[in-house]
Design a protein around this motif. Structure first.
Motif, PDB file in Angstrom:
ATOM      1  N   LEU A  41       0.759  -1.238   0.029  1.00 14.65           N
ATOM      2  CA  LEU A  41      -0.041   0.007  -0.198  1.00 14.65           C
ATOM      3  C   LEU A  41       0.938   1.309   0.086  1.00 14.65           C
ATOM      4  O   LEU A  41       0.577   2.230  -0.639  1.00 14.65           O
ATOM      5  CB  LEU A  41      -0.939   0.106   1.144  1.00 14.65           C
ATOM      6  N   ARG A  42       1.981   1.341   0.837  1.00 14.90           N
ATOM      7  CA  ARG A  42       3.040   2.582   0.811  1.00 14.90           C
ATOM      8  C   ARG A  42       3.513   2.460  -0.317  1.00 14.90           C
ATOM      9  O   ARG A  42       3.843   3.499  -0.846  1.00 14.90           O
ATOM     10  CB  ARG A  42       3.681   2.326   2.135  1.00 14.90           C
ATOM     11  N   MET A  43       4.155   1.472  -1.136  1.00 19.76           N
ATOM     12  CA  MET A  43       4.703   1.452  -2.336  1.00 19.76           C
ATOM     13  C   MET A  43       3.893   2.241  -3.338  1.00 19.76           C
ATOM     14  O   MET A  43       3.959   3.163  -4.090  1.00 19.76           O
ATOM     15  CB  MET A  43       5.024   0.205  -2.968  1.00 19.76           C
ATOM     16  N   PHE A  44       2.601   1.955  -3.435  1.00 21.59           N
ATOM     17  CA  PHE A  44       1.557   2.566  -4.115  1.00 21.59           C
ATOM     18  C   PHE A  44       1.293   3.800  -3.965  1.00 21.59           C
ATOM     19  O   PHE A  44       1.129   4.818  -4.876  1.00 21.59           O
ATOM     20  CB  PHE A  44       0.364   1.795  -4.515  1.00 21.59           C
ATOM     21  N   ALA A  45       1.282   4.374  -2.834  1.00 18.97           N
ATOM     22  CA  ALA A  45       1.323   5.692  -2.386  1.00 18.97           C
ATOM     23  C   ALA A  45       2.549   6.437  -3.117  1.00 18.97           C
ATOM     24  O   ALA A  45       2.397   7.415  -3.620  1.00 18.97           O
ATOM     25  CB  ALA A  45       1.377   5.916  -0.715  1.00 18.97           C
ATOM     26  N   ARG A  46       3.687   5.871  -2.821  1.00 19.46           N
ATOM     27  CA  ARG A  46       4.758   6.540  -3.525  1.00 19.46           C
ATOM     28  C   ARG A  46       4.492   6.642  -5.343  1.00 19.46           C
ATOM     29  O   ARG A  46       4.951   7.803  -5.710  1.00 19.46           O
ATOM     30  CB  ARG A  46       5.975   5.723  -3.282  1.00 19.46           C
ATOM     31  N   THR A  47       4.057   5.561  -5.571  1.00 22.15           N
ATOM     32  CA  THR A  47       3.911   5.329  -7.174  1.00 22.15           C
ATOM     33  C   THR A  47       2.835   6.262  -7.654  1.00 22.15           C
ATOM     34  O   THR A  47       3.083   7.328  -8.599  1.00 22.15           O
ATOM     35  CB  THR A  47       3.386   4.074  -7.564  1.00 22.15           C
ATOM     36  N   VAL A  48       1.906   6.675  -6.875  1.00 19.38           N
ATOM     37  CA  VAL A  48       0.668   7.697  -6.941  1.00 19.38           C
ATOM     38  C   VAL A  48       1.461   8.994  -7.051  1.00 19.38           C
ATOM     39  O   VAL A  48       1.439   9.988  -7.885  1.00 19.38           O
ATOM     40  CB  VAL A  48      -0.320   7.710  -6.080  1.00 19.38           C
ATOM     41  N   ARG A  49       2.335   9.339  -6.251  1.00 12.00           N
ATOM     42  CA  ARG A  49       2.816  10.562  -5.876  1.00 12.00           C
ATOM     43  C   ARG A  49       3.842  10.951  -6.940  1.00 12.00           C
ATOM     44  O   ARG A  49       3.925  12.035  -7.508  1.00 12.00           O
ATOM     45  CB  ARG A  49       3.595  10.674  -4.749  1.00 12.00           C
ATOM     46  N   ALA A  50       4.542  10.075  -7.560  1.00 17.38           N
ATOM     47  CA  ALA A  50       5.770  10.186  -8.590  1.00 17.38           C
ATOM     48  C   ALA A  50       4.966  10.465  -9.912  1.00 17.38           C
ATOM     49  O   ALA A  50       5.473  11.239 -10.773  1.00 17.38           O
ATOM     50  CB  ALA A  50       6.631   8.911  -8.688  1.00 17.38           C
ATOM     51  N   GLY A  51       3.910   9.666 -10.251  1.00 16.03           N
ATOM     52  CA  GLY A  51       3.109  10.246 -11.365  1.00 16.03           C
ATOM     53  C   GLY A  51       3.422   9.485 -12.423  1.00 16.03           C
ATOM     54  O   GLY A  51       2.967   9.978 -13.655  1.00 16.03           O
ATOM     55  N   GLU A  52       4.600   8.691 -12.703  1.00 17.34           N
ATOM     56  CA  GLU A  52       5.050   8.281 -13.813  1.00 17.34           C
ATOM     57  C   GLU A  52       3.737   7.400 -14.648  1.00 17.34           C
ATOM     58  O   GLU A  52       3.642   7.342 -16.044  1.00 17.34           O
ATOM     59  CB  GLU A  52       6.033   7.210 -13.774  1.00 17.34           C
ATOM     60  N   TRP A  53       2.753   6.991 -13.807  1.00 11.67           N
ATOM     61  CA  TRP A  53       1.889   6.196 -14.333  1.00 11.67           C
ATOM     62  C   TRP A  53       1.088   7.146 -15.261  1.00 11.67           C
ATOM     63  O   TRP A  53       0.034   6.653 -15.971  1.00 11.67           O
ATOM     64  CB  TRP A  53       1.099   5.347 -13.394  1.00 11.67           C
ATOM     65  N   LEU A  54       0.763   8.294 -15.210  1.00 14.54           N
ATOM     66  CA  LEU A  54      -0.079   9.188 -15.728  1.00 14.54           C
ATOM     67  C   LEU A  54       0.478   9.314 -17.329  1.00 14.54           C
ATOM     68  O   LEU A  54      -0.332   9.554 -18.135  1.00 14.54           O
ATOM     69  CB  LEU A  54      -0.069  10.455 -15.001  1.00 14.54           C
ATOM     70  N   ASP A  55       1.830   8.878 -17.274  1.00 13.67           N
ATOM     71  CA  ASP A  55       2.364   8.742 -18.813  1.00 13.67           C
ATOM     72  C   ASP A  55       2.027   9.845 -19.456  1.00 13.67           C
ATOM     73  O   ASP A  55       1.543  10.030 -20.882  1.00 13.67           O
ATOM     74  CB  ASP A  55       1.738   7.686 -19.568  1.00 13.67           C
ATOM     75  N   VAL A  56       2.263  11.245 -19.051  1.00 13.63           N
ATOM     76  CA  VAL A  56       1.863  12.438 -19.715  1.00 13.63           C
ATOM     77  C   VAL A  56       2.791  12.901 -21.014  1.00 13.63           C
ATOM     78  O   VAL A  56       4.090  12.712 -20.957  1.00 13.63           O
ATOM     79  CB  VAL A  56       2.329  13.744 -18.731  1.00 13.63           C
ATOM     80  N   ARG A  57       2.038  13.095 -21.960  1.00 11.95           N
ATOM     81  CA  ARG A  57       2.852  13.072 -23.229  1.00 11.95           C
ATOM     82  C   ARG A  57       2.400  14.589 -23.766  1.00 11.95           C
ATOM     83  O   ARG A  57       0.930  14.716 -23.916  1.00 11.95           O
ATOM     84  CB  ARG A  57       2.217  12.022 -24.284  1.00 11.95           C
ATOM     85  N   VAL A  58       2.967  15.397 -24.370  1.00  6.66           N
ATOM     86  CA  VAL A  58       2.759  16.582 -24.654  1.00  6.66           C
ATOM     87  C   VAL A  58       3.249  17.067 -26.144  1.00  6.66           C
ATOM     88  O   VAL A  58       4.490  16.853 -26.226  1.00  6.66           O
ATOM     89  CB  VAL A  58       3.231  17.846 -23.711  1.00  6.66           C
ATOM     90  N   ASP A  59       2.569  17.414 -27.118  1.00 10.27           N
ATOM     91  CA  ASP A  59       2.881  17.769 -28.372  1.00 10.27           C
ATOM     92  C   ASP A  59       2.470  19.232 -28.482  1.00 10.27           C
ATOM     93  O   ASP A  59       1.149  19.294 -28.633  1.00 10.27           O
ATOM     94  CB  ASP A  59       2.498  16.899 -29.507  1.00 10.27           C
ATOM     95  N   ASN A  60       3.442  20.242 -28.328  1.00  3.14           N
ATOM     96  CA  ASN A  60       2.903  21.423 -28.335  1.00  3.14           C
ATOM     97  C   ASN A  60       2.447  22.106 -29.892  1.00  3.14           C
ATOM     98  O   ASN A  60       3.027  21.306 -30.693  1.00  3.14           O
ATOM     99  CB  ASN A  60       3.955  22.435 -27.949  1.00  3.14           C
ATOM    100  N   ALA A  61       1.529  22.951 -30.030  1.00  2.00           N
ATOM    101  CA  ALA A  61       1.052  23.322 -31.114  1.00  2.00           C
ATOM    102  C   ALA A  61       2.003  23.778 -32.014  1.00  2.00           C
ATOM    103  O   ALA A  61       3.310  24.497 -31.363  1.00  2.00           O
ATOM    104  CB  ALA A  61      -0.289  24.513 -30.796  1.00  2.00           C
ATOM    105  N   GLN A  62       1.972  23.558 -33.236  1.00  2.00           N
ATOM    106  CA  GLN A  62       2.897  24.018 -34.261  1.00  2.00           C
ATOM    107  C   GLN A  62       1.951  24.931 -35.497  1.00  2.00           C
ATOM    108  O   GLN A  62       1.665  24.549 -36.427  1.00  2.00           O
ATOM    109  CB  GLN A  62       3.710  23.123 -35.098  1.00  2.00           C
ATOM    110  N   PRO A  63       1.474  26.119 -35.063  1.00  4.78           N
ATOM    111  CA  PRO A  63       0.651  26.791 -35.641  1.00  4.78           C
ATOM    112  C   PRO A  63       1.330  27.322 -37.249  1.00  4.78           C
ATOM    113  O   PRO A  63       0.318  27.327 -38.048  1.00  4.78           O
ATOM    114  CB  PRO A  63       0.542  28.243 -35.161  1.00  4.78           C
TER     115      PRO A  63
END
Lengths: 530, 530
Positions: free
Chosen positions: A110-132
């Motif tokens: 449970l505490r390991m998943f708490a650390r995992t939640v905080r680190a947020g790698e699982w959100l797999d954030v991907r950003v491709d900025n606009a190229q107008p």
């Protein structure tokens, strides 16, 4: 804490109205109080409605709130003190040190998943900025994150009444992902389930989360279990248990108007390959390690070494003799439930009756009820290849040693295996080429490969894979142990040209959560790297 | 290049022995040469045997070799020159600029996956180093990477004869993951399929890869398609097409002794929500954008805006009037196949006959065969909520505008929708609170959310999600467009206590591939960060 014999629907203690089950002490066959009346479809409806009502709010809880909730569950479980251990001992026949260790593992998880939640790698954030100004067409601003799938139904295992049950790995990873959880209590440990369930409910309350984040139902798999899997508000299922049980849930999940994923961990015989030089040099030590792993916890582990594959040789003869000696001296052990004991007896009797396998040794006979005797069988590769029954799982301390005429026959036997949780190689430097040649087959067959160890003992960490090709699990792309277990309960959502004020916090331009992001094709350097 | 009318099994050109299909020019209904005789179960067997033989070697090709292979496919496709464009125009009725653009997209996609393969983030390397002195028990050395699932069967789409077909997104991402691919050519563009298939086979040869990395079969879905999905050596399926086609493949895949994942992209009506202030301020521009998106490519896009949800108001009346005006002036467009044209006619006729929907406008009538007329319908929210048929997909340039009495009714309509690929919000600053309130519902319903844009046009990039809850796709956890598409064809394997010499290169202690690793719980700083 007084056990009530009731279910938990959110913060409400609710009595069932179907046939009651009681815990049974397998060491004595004594029934335990209180009775747990089974829930009905109506209780499933209530729990699902509450979970659904909680879902949108819970999945957007700030990461630290969700992490504190997981930590709070661990604290509440620890606060149950010895009552939890005593009750689990009574319901499972497992010894105190084992359950103390399992409680530690559960809370650490449970505490390991708490650390995992905080680190947020699982959100797999991907950003491709606009190229107008891109030619021939401008590019929009595109941002991806993972969101929770929805309420999850969890079916715990009998063999880990804490670590794979009410607040075990499936529940912890689903809650970490942002999914409300409804647990169907395992009928083999209803009192343990109630205690842990009340700890989770207390943590929900303490953290001020919506009631429906957690419910605990009792009752029959056919009524409550199937109704849960069929409910349209349930979006995924976690299950650890028998192949027949897992397949029934999968079938129900696939037959829904909206099919949902079932993460079922079902059966595995965990082949151990003994390569010639290792077998020659470490015969006695290998027999020691094998019997210790095989008989640990009466062999009631998903990763129990139920199959040994080795080259026919005098070294193998010595290994078999040394193993037989140790097995004969192994005391019988109380198994988890009368049903598991009976199934084990049937499985070993069927092996004993099979003319393609010979009994090498039987462990000591027990003095009480439900005591399983360790057993080891020996077969030739040709017989093994000819009879699929020889690779059935006998859940308990039984194993089959397959004698091969050549290393190529070892490969043939391995190639014939069904999917497995683990595969183990015992090797020495001179065996490396043989092992290397077999590796591609093993990678296709199992989720975890071990060198010179034993498969029992599953570390809870980032790199663990407790999964494997069907029928070891229903989804080889996943693991049910370790931080990657959270990925099972997520799906990606892309936000195109959102104004910053409307973006979820994880995707805002300023990256206020300091998340690791894939930014315009490159892994962004973290500003708060520890 | 002379079209042969034959299949490709590895490097072999093989004639089918079942009923032949021919391409049909939908603009004239003329049949095109050559005939493509269908394959049989025997050809499936040959292609699967070859793919299986190639699998272990191909999945361990060095990353740069695999990346060069993908780039080589792009070069070979470009080298086909105008012959490919001409043939695709003849088989689909799509105009030259559209096919030139699609070829560019297809080759860009292959090159993007080449970059993805080289960067290696998809390997998701996780390392937990041994802790020999940990108490109470030492920790083993544990390392995880992703490996390829196995040979993949790909079923292309009719509406993207290049980008979602033989060398389209499914094939590119599966090859990138290390999976051999067997394509079942779409019967609507067999010649285009042969040309592209030969380009892929040439790249296999040029790069010195095993023959079985790629095969191209023709034939009926019922015989060749189902045989492919049932073959035990096929480990995953990619499909883009109708809901009935996708569900048939899913059923076959689930009925196997070893079930396998099917990534089916099936149907979506892509709701567009017009919020009051935006609708008021930009009525004419919204009508322009809507009709342009709706009629693009005869409306034959999975992301076609088939549903508009807005507040009943004089602004909506103006929008409907402006839309009707534009629709009436829309020329009819040749659809991809006679079957698609007929299905579109049936769907719009059913809507026209439905008393719960009124025709707002019909586009111009065509002068040739298979020319679809754009159509827009209007319905009230109460009617929409009462009749599930109103949310069926009419594949083509048809859309339904649902008039709601309140923003809450907009939410109710949205809540009632099936899973979607996209959902679009048109909003102004004053609409932000309304939009924010609807966002949780939209996130549960769709894989991609857009603000003030139109859903047609799917960027190929890291952050794209072309996926969504059932029935938009069969697996909401995935995307079929963008770099994350590679994740569909991978599974994790953990290596415990392996000697460095036996570890796969990606997991060796020295990190020779300079991969981004999760090391002992932290994201490792990259030594070769660009």
């Amino acid at each position: 804490m007084t056990l009530t014999g009731h279910m938990l629907i959110g913060q409400h203690i609710v009595a069932g109205n179907r046939e009651a089950i009681r815990g049974i002490n397998p060491a004595t066959n004594a029934t335990l109080e209180p009775a747990y009346a089974g829930g009905s479809a109506e209780h499933v409806e209530q729990a699902c409605a509450l979970a659904w009502a909680a879902f949108d709010a819970y999945r957007e809880t700030p990461l630290n709130v969700r992490a504190e909730f997981l930590e709070s569950i661990a604290e509440e479980i620890e606060a149950l003190g010895d009552e939890l251990i005593e009750r689990a001992m009574a319901e499972t026949g497992l010894p105190r040190p084992r359950l103390l260790g399992e409680r530690g593992r559960t809370c650490q998880q449970l505490r390991m998943f708490a650390r995992t939640v905080r680190a947020g790698e699982w959100l797999d954030v991907r950003v491709d900025n606009a190229q107008p100004n891109r030619q021939p067409m401008p590019r929009s601003d595109l941002r991806q994150r993972q969101i929770a799938l929805g309420p999850v139904a969890v079916f715990g295992a009998s063999n880990f009444p804490l670590a794979f049950s009410v607040a075990g790995g499936d529940t912890a990873s689903a809650l970490a992902a942002g999914c409300p959880v409804i647990v169907k209590a395992h009928s083999a440990h209803p009192g343990t389930s109630e205690l842990v369930g009340r700890a989770v409910a207390q943590a929900v309350k303490t953290c001020g989360l919506p009631d429906g984040v957690f419910s605990l139902l009792c009752g029959s798999g056919r009524e409550v279990g199937i109704a849960l899997v069929r409910d349209p508000r349930i979006k995924a299922v976690g299950f650890t248990g028998s192949r027949s049980g897992g397949l029934a849930l999968i079938q129900a999940a696939q037959a829904r108007p909206e099919p949902i994923p079932v993460y079922a961990e079902m059966s595995s015989i965990n082949p151990v390959l003994l390569f010639p030089a290792a077998l020659q040099k470490r015969t006695q030590a290998l027999a020691d390690g094998f019997v210790a792993s095989l008989t640990l916890g009466a062999g009631q582990f998903c990763t129990n070494p139920g199959l040994v594959i080795a080259l026919k040789s005098t070294a193998l003869d010595s290994f078999i003799a040394a193993t037989a000696e140790r097995i004969k001296n192994s005391p019988a052990q109380t198994m988890l439930t009368p049903a598991i004991f009976n199934a084990y007896e049937s499985a070993v009797n069927a092996l004993a009756d099979n003319t393609r396998a010979n009994v090498a040794a039987v462990g000591q006979i027990g003095s009480g009820p439900n005591q399983g005797q360790a057993q080891v069988f020996v077969s030739d590769a040709a017989d093994f290849l000819a009879d699929h029954n020889l690779q059935g799982e006998a859940f308990g301390a039984a194993s089959l040693i397959v004698q091969c005429a050549s290393v190529d026959e070892m490969r043939q036997v391995t190639e014939r295996l069904e999917g497995q949780l683990t595969a183990t190689l015992h090797l020495d430097d001179e065996d490396l080429d043989h092992a290397r040649a077999l590796l591609p087959t093993l990678e296709r067959k199992a989720g975890r490969l071990l060198v010179n160890g034993w498969p029992t003992g599953v570390e809870v960490c980032d790199a663990m894979v407790h999964g494997g090709p069907f029928p070891a699990t229903s989804d080889s792309r996943t693991t049910s142990v370790g931080t990657a277990a959270i990925l099972r309960f997520l799906r990606p959502v892309c936000y195109q040209d959102f104004p910053d004020s409307l973006l979820p916090t994880a995707l805002k331009h300023a990256n206020p959560l300091h998340l690791s992001r894939l930014l315009d094709g490159h892994r962004e350097a973290l500003t708060n790297d520890e």
